[in-house]
Design an enzyme around this catalytic site. Structure first.
Site, PDB file in Angstrom:
ATOM      1  N   VAL A  69      37.985  59.877 264.089  1.00  0.00           N
ATOM      2  CA  VAL A  69      36.675  59.216 264.152  1.00  0.00           C
ATOM      3  C   VAL A  69      36.759  57.805 264.705  1.00  0.00           C
ATOM      4  CG1 VAL A  69      35.749  60.611 262.265  1.00  0.00           C
ATOM      5  CG2 VAL A  69      36.766  58.365 261.763  1.00  0.00           C
ATOM      6  N   ASN A  94      31.836  61.772 256.404  1.00  0.00           N
ATOM      7  CA  ASN A  94      32.590  61.571 255.173  1.00  0.00           C
ATOM      8  C   ASN A  94      33.950  60.900 255.368  1.00  0.00           C
ATOM      9  OD1 ASN A  94      33.472  62.323 252.285  1.00  0.00           O
ATOM     10  ND2 ASN A  94      34.979  63.379 253.556  1.00  0.00           N
ATOM     11  N   SER A 147      29.034  54.310 249.301  1.00  0.00           N
ATOM     12  CA  SER A 147      29.610  54.122 247.968  1.00  0.00           C
ATOM     13  C   SER A 147      28.721  53.139 247.210  1.00  0.00           C
ATOM     14  CB  SER A 147      31.029  53.551 248.073  1.00  0.00           C
ATOM     15  OG  SER A 147      31.502  53.089 246.806  1.00  0.00           O
ATOM     16  N   TYR A 160      37.331  47.725 251.935  1.00  0.00           N
ATOM     17  CA  TYR A 160      36.563  48.928 251.602  1.00  0.00           C
ATOM     18  C   TYR A 160      35.143  48.571 251.190  1.00  0.00           C
ATOM     19  CZ  TYR A 160      35.254  53.317 249.335  1.00  0.00           C
ATOM     20  OH  TYR A 160      34.611  54.479 248.976  1.00  0.00           O
ATOM     21  N   SER A 163      33.169  47.404 254.162  1.00  0.00           N
ATOM     22  CA  SER A 163      32.880  48.497 255.088  1.00  0.00           C
ATOM     23  C   SER A 163      31.735  49.358 254.581  1.00  0.00           C
ATOM     24  CB  SER A 163      34.132  49.356 255.304  1.00  0.00           C
ATOM     25  OG  SER A 163      34.430  50.163 254.183  1.00  0.00           O
ATOM     26  N   LYS A 164      31.689  49.619 253.284  1.00  0.00           N
ATOM     27  CA  LYS A 164      30.636  50.482 252.748  1.00  0.00           C
ATOM     28  C   LYS A 164      29.280  49.777 252.726  1.00  0.00           C
ATOM     29  CE  LYS A 164      33.044  54.194 252.115  1.00  0.00           C
ATOM     30  NZ  LYS A 164      32.771  55.423 252.909  1.00  0.00           N
TER      31      LYS A 164
END
Length: 256
Positions: A69, A94, A147, A160, A163-164
């Site tokens: 991706v 996902n 998330s 993380y 990014s979410k």
């Protein structure tokens, strides 16, 4: 629409990225059972063989495709290959990775790896899917797996978390611009979900210390995602776009 048909996915094709395990594999099995043809994709196609076999054992249709991706050429090539089989009108974005450690200990490589997969990757897949759907004059549903950490913060996982948060905002931007093409874009925000990768930790003493922060006092199981996933993938959510659905046992509304 007849109520029993509301969540059915017959005559539709779904693409699920990161489908070799966890939420991705579960999503593939779920959508196949709802009647969709399922294209499962990941960087290591050999790991998808089990997913394809399990779907076929259930009487469903599935094919595996290699996909990185983070690489636009790989994304375009994957869609070209899938189109030889069927146009995917359902996209479950996902694929994702994390990096743990203190803020100042994260390297530039940590940052790039997480951002490239979680944010850039979901953007590349969603926008390429939209181009194909528009060219075919077809409607579609894109579901980005974000998330609850896109809305709240924990320490020790800065790339993380950031990014979410980006995935949530990109979901809303894409929903705004793609609505005129009858392409819906929504985000699912899981809380702590027990998977094979984290089961040992969540059931350990350290993991159990998290439970008092969750109002329901329980971790989610993969099956808890079934209803929200089917809602967003199916025509049951045809009037929803730019929505974020938390599946977290009330974790987001816990007191500060």
């Amino acid at each position: 629409m007849v109520l029993e048909q509301l969540f059915k996915l017959e005559n539709k094709t779904a693409l699920i990225t990161g489908a070799s395990s966890g939420i991705g594999k579960h999503s593939a099995l779920l959508l196949a059972q709802a009647g969709a043809r399922v294209a499962v994709a990941s960087r290591r196609i050999s790991q998808l063989e089990t997913t394809v076999r399990e779907i076929e054992d259930l009487g469903g249709q599935a094919k595996a495709f290699e996909l990185d991706v983070t690489n636009k050429k790989s994304v375009v090539r994957c869609f070209d290959q899938i189109l030889e089989w069927s146009l995917p009108s359902i996209i479950i974005n996902n694929a994702g990775v994390s990096s743990t450690g203190k803020l100042l200990d994260h390297t530039e490589e940590d940052w790039d790896r997480v951002m490239d997969t979680n944010l850039k990757g979901s953007w590349l897949v969603a926008t390429e899917a939209a181009r194909r759907l528009i060219a075919a004059n077809s409607s579609g549903s894109i579901v980005n797996i974000a998330s609850i950490l896109g809305e709240r913060v924990i320490g020790g996982a800065a790339p993380y978390v950031i990014s979410k948060a980006g995935v949530i905002q990109s979901t809303k931007v894409m929903a705004l611009e793609l609505a005129r093409h009858q392409i819906r874009v929504n985000a699912l925000l899981p809380g702590y979900v027990i998977t094979d990768l984290n089961r040992e930790f969540l059931l350990s003493d350290a993991g159990q210390k998290i439970l008092p922060r969750i109002p329901s006092r329980r971790f989610n199981e993969l099956d808890d995602l079934n209803g929200p996933l089917l809602l967003l993938a199916s025509d049951a959510s045809k009037a929803m776009s730019g929505s974020t659905i938390a599946v977290d046992g009330g974790h987001l509304v816990s007191g500060l």
